[in-house]
Design a protein around this motif. Structure first.
Motif, PDB file in Angstrom:
ATOM      1  N   LEU A 164      33.052  36.570  -4.677  1.00  0.00           N
ATOM      2  CA  LEU A 164      32.781  35.443  -3.774  1.00  0.00           C
ATOM      3  C   LEU A 164      31.346  34.957  -3.803  1.00  0.00           C
ATOM      4  O   LEU A 164      31.057  33.847  -3.350  1.00  0.00           O
ATOM      5  CB  LEU A 164      33.130  35.820  -2.326  1.00  0.00           C
ATOM      6  CG  LEU A 164      34.582  36.210  -2.042  1.00  0.00           C
ATOM      7  CD1 LEU A 164      34.770  36.463  -0.560  1.00  0.00           C
ATOM      8  CD2 LEU A 164      35.546  35.116  -2.522  1.00  0.00           C
TER       9      LEU A 164
ATOM     10  N   ILE B 284      32.427  30.789  -5.116  1.00  0.00           N
ATOM     11  CA  ILE B 284      33.823  30.358  -4.990  1.00  0.00           C
ATOM     12  C   ILE B 284      33.993  29.062  -5.782  1.00  0.00           C
ATOM     13  O   ILE B 284      33.171  28.154  -5.677  1.00  0.00           O
ATOM     14  CB  ILE B 284      34.177  30.144  -3.495  1.00  0.00           C
ATOM     15  CG1 ILE B 284      33.927  31.439  -2.714  1.00  0.00           C
ATOM     16  CG2 ILE B 284      35.610  29.656  -3.339  1.00  0.00           C
ATOM     17  CD1 ILE B 284      33.818  31.258  -1.216  1.00  0.00           C
TER      18      ILE B 284
ATOM     19  N   HIS C 135      40.605  30.215  -4.972  1.00  0.00           N
ATOM     20  CA  HIS C 135      39.723  31.106  -5.718  1.00  0.00           C
ATOM     21  C   HIS C 135      40.296  32.524  -5.755  1.00  0.00           C
ATOM     22  O   HIS C 135      40.358  33.157  -6.815  1.00  0.00           O
ATOM     23  CB  HIS C 135      38.338  31.119  -5.055  1.00  0.00           C
ATOM     24  CG  HIS C 135      37.406  32.146  -5.609  1.00  0.00           C
ATOM     25  ND1 HIS C 135      36.546  31.883  -6.634  1.00  0.00           N
ATOM     26  CD2 HIS C 135      37.225  33.448  -5.275  1.00  0.00           C
ATOM     27  CE1 HIS C 135      35.859  32.987  -6.925  1.00  0.00           C
ATOM     28  NE2 HIS C 135      36.254  33.946  -6.108  1.00  0.00           N
TER      29      HIS C 135
END
Lengths: 511, 511
Positions: free
Chosen positions: B282, B292, B396
């Motif tokens: 992330l 992301i 994502h």
């Protein structure tokens, strides 16, 4: 103890599952009438006559919980242990000071050619009475369906029940004035549940070391018969290190020292993200293989013999039942069961026991935490050592730029190994055979215990587990130990005591 | 509110720090005697005469805590809010049902050419009385060194104190029978502390929407004067999403459903390691930039004007003091302060508020947890939207193979922006100037508030914060609001009420 019997699962247990995978067969072999003839017939009568006293002895012991983590009843627990040993016939009983909590040592020397060591712990795991359906210190008798009337209490199976049962065997042998077939050396600690940090000090005290080195082997009493009466004979166990990795603004010099408002993330570094980054270097992306530099350098692959023992043991296990018990649908890499069991014995692991950072309550709280902690346990296999592993983990973190990430080791054990041809293991197998109990050889227990203190220099003697009988719930609420069995394949307290007596005679007699 | 005033730090506060970086200058400009002449002189006399009533009104309001997260006193809180509004002169006051907790709406229509909106919340944050040195519902008066006698209680500064002070201004104006210079529209919710999940339902109800659209702007009363009396004028704020990412054996279909013994790691997958792997995708390795997919697609860079406003504001800030207050030694990338402040306003963030998995108590426990949770907040900047961000985060995770990792969004706001040339902002600046208060323009608050409900369609009006006075400890124990100031640069409750009155007259008069 840091492992759990196959039957150790019930709905109230936090820890579901088992590392005792050698025990789970479905054979329907009935437990025979034990020791119906010879000197053992008298001993059995004495054990039966002494049963109420044995049960009461266990109940009173449970009423005195010694908990090293809470520094609760430690001198009292050691003194009580010493009295129990004296009552059972041990002489020269001494309380052994350490830099931590005291141990207890005693011997029974009958001038026999052989000597057997026995390992006791007098401490128990912490408990919260609110989680128990029966008071944890009262030792009430409760029916456990499929097994029978059982005593419920903290320490019932881990380890006061099995220990009290071994003492019951000694009382029965004394009651009939029979001479013990072997000399016995008792070593006992009060810090097992915190990782035995000072047990080596006990075992290597000159007089104790000398006594231990005379032993043919040493065992920890175990009551892990499953529903079918089966047990495992363990040839060794993995080692373990338990530790915390801590990322903090304090040590890092970046990020905040305490918790600050989360909007500041845009200008302030985050110790929690640092912990995630450090953790991410420790294992392969699937989380299943240690990626710490040099970790496998001293890993000895399982021998063909060990693998074939595991494959043999697998035949007696019920994969579907185990998966259901554990709430697991697939083993790692979708391995077939036998290969998964080989992996269980073979592979060192890096496991996350817990993660703690910032706000942990319900919902959210907009903070950037100043500190983040991962609680890890790392299982080690022969020929890894705890000291080597600690050094390599530290070096790995440093090399990857995480020298600020603290590594606080709280305890651990080296791996242990005992030769299946040692007299201790042969005596175990012969005793189980005599008792009509199906014993599966477990090449390596995936759990860990202080046995390495015995198998490694300077003690260097075989070490293992032995016992019939049953109990469950170690470390969990409603821990129990079977007293009166209603399952013909599983031993109650009297049969289990006779099992220990048989073991002593077998060890004395075996080639 | 999800941001904190510069002076919001004290030793008892969990959340140290501030997102109100526009307020921290060291100018030593004394607060002038306010409104000594003209109609304001009469209003001041009335405010002083009504002071005890105002203080008692606040104290009684604090005694009724409405907490949406606990569903505590919600209808009662809305009814109480409605009564407070009626008492202050609002007409057509109605309790506005939503799918969650009710809001309150009311207007004062004096036929003035201009209309001002005001936003109230009647809910407060949860609290634990054990952590308070003064009972959180009693509203005791306690001396706060450097500021003066302050009322301590949950909601004191967030938001009942500033709100009660605005009501005190209306009472004072009524008391002297002066005609209000502007019409007023009050919209109020009871779910601000849980992320305003139904506030849009209130603001877009046809009659309320129509009333809001007539406003020159809407503001939330604020009492964030620092020790030097300075305040910030915010031109917008970041948005936010709060959520939990949950990795579990249950959803994954790998690993255990519950906690199992950690030795099994060698054959069973770990949801905790899975969470670590998912988290690691992330952000960049330093944890400071979202990674992301597509996250920056709609990020509008700060304009030169915004940057120059930040550089201007930085001149009035004390970097060393702020670092000390936050316990921070370095900003991200060792940025110079001005650049760090620009980064604070510019960058979207992915922050870990908390990590929770497995065993979280003292020491260790050898388990392999079946579930691991990361509590995140993601700050959004214009022109990101909350809906876009949620969709992209989900996409994502899915793209990286983590479709089993649950994403439980608990709340959030879009970013907001208000033109510095809007009449609302110009009136704020003019009022502060008139009051002799140093106001620094803050291009973008790094914290978040429900203002986007007003600035975005269909309401589409300017929104901001206004107020003098002081309080601190929002969300923390011993939250307080200044009543009698001993600091000549900081307004007590009467001066703060006069500040609101000045604001109304200024808004009416300004070009």
């Amino acid at each position: 103890m840091d492992f759990h019997a196959t039957e150790g699962w019930n709905r109230r247990e936090l820890i579901r599952g088992t590392a005792m995978l050698g025990a789970g067969a479905m054979l329907m072999r009935p437990l025979p009438t034990l020791a119906a003839d010879g000197p053992m017939a008298e001993i059995r009568k004495a054990a039966e006559a002494g049963k109420e006293a044995s049960v009461q002895r266990l109940r009173e012991w449970i009423a005195l919980p010694s908990i090293a983590a809470e520094n609760r009843n430690m001198p009292e627990g050691a003194a009580y242990m010493a009295e129990l040993a004296k009552d059972a016939g041990f002489t020269n009983v001494e309380i052994v000071p350490t830099d931590g909590q005291p141990g207890v040592f005693g011997t029974i020397d009958v001038g026999a050619p052989r000597t057997l060591g026995i390992y006791f712990m007098y401490d128990v795991k912490q408990f919260d009475p609110a989680e128990w359906t029966s008071p944890p210190l009262e030792g009430k008798l409760v029916d456990k369906p499929g097994f029978g009337l059982s005593m419920v209490g903290r320490g019932a199976v881990n380890q006061k029940g099995p220990e009290a049962t071994f003492l019951a065997a000694l009382h029965a042998i004394r009651a009939v004035k029979a001479k013990l077939p072997v000399n016995i050396v008792l070593v006992c600690e009060g810090e097992e549940e915190i990782g035995s940090p000072h047990f080596r000090q006990i075992a290597t005290r000159p007089n104790i070391l000398a006594a231990l080195r005379k032993c043919d082997g040493i065992f920890i009493p175990a009551s892990w018969q499953d529903r079918n009466g089966n047990v495992a004979v363990n040839l060794g166990s993995k080692g373990v290190i338990e530790l915390e990795l801590v990322a903090s603004g304090e040590k890092w010099g970046r990020g905040p020292k305490g918790d600050i408002h989360s909007s500041l993330k845009a200008m302030v570094d985050s110790p929690a993200w640092r912990l995630v980054a450090a953790l991410n270097t420790l294992v392969t992306p699937d989380g299943n293989t240690p990626a710490i530099e040099g970790w496998f350098e001293n890993v000895r692959p399982l021998t063909d013999r060990e693998k074939s023992l595991i494959r043999e043991a697998a035949k007696h296990l019920d994969e579907a039942q185990q998966k259901q018990m554990l709430g697991v649908q697939h083993w790692i890499d979708d391995l077939p069961y036998e290969d998964a069991l080989i992996r269980l014995a073979q592979e060192p692991t890096v496991n996350i026991e817990g993660l703690v950072a910032g706000y942990t309550g319900p919902g959210g709280k907009t903070i950037l935490p100043g500190r983040a902690v991962a609680k890890l346990d790392l299982r080690l296999v022969p020929d890894q050592t705890r000291a080597e592993a600690e050094k390599k983990l530290r070096a790995h973190l440093d090399k990857h730029g995480f020298s600020d990430v603290e590594m606080n080791v709280s305890g651990g054990y080296d791996p242990t190994e005992t030769d299946e041809n040692s007299r201790l293991i042969r005596a175990e197998l012969a005793t189980y055979k005599r008792l009509g109990v199906q014993a599966n050889i477990n090449a390596r227990l995936a759990g860990s215990w202080p046995g390495a203190t015995f198998t490694a220099p300077p003690v260097s003697i075989p070490a293992g587990h032995f016992g019939i009988g049953h109990g469950s719930g170690a470390h969990a609420p409603d821990e129990y130990y079977l007293i009166d069995s209603t399952n013909p394949k599983v031993a109650g307290i009297v049969d289990a005591a006779i099992g220990y007596a048989e073991f002593l005679y077998t060890l004395a007699a075996i080639r």
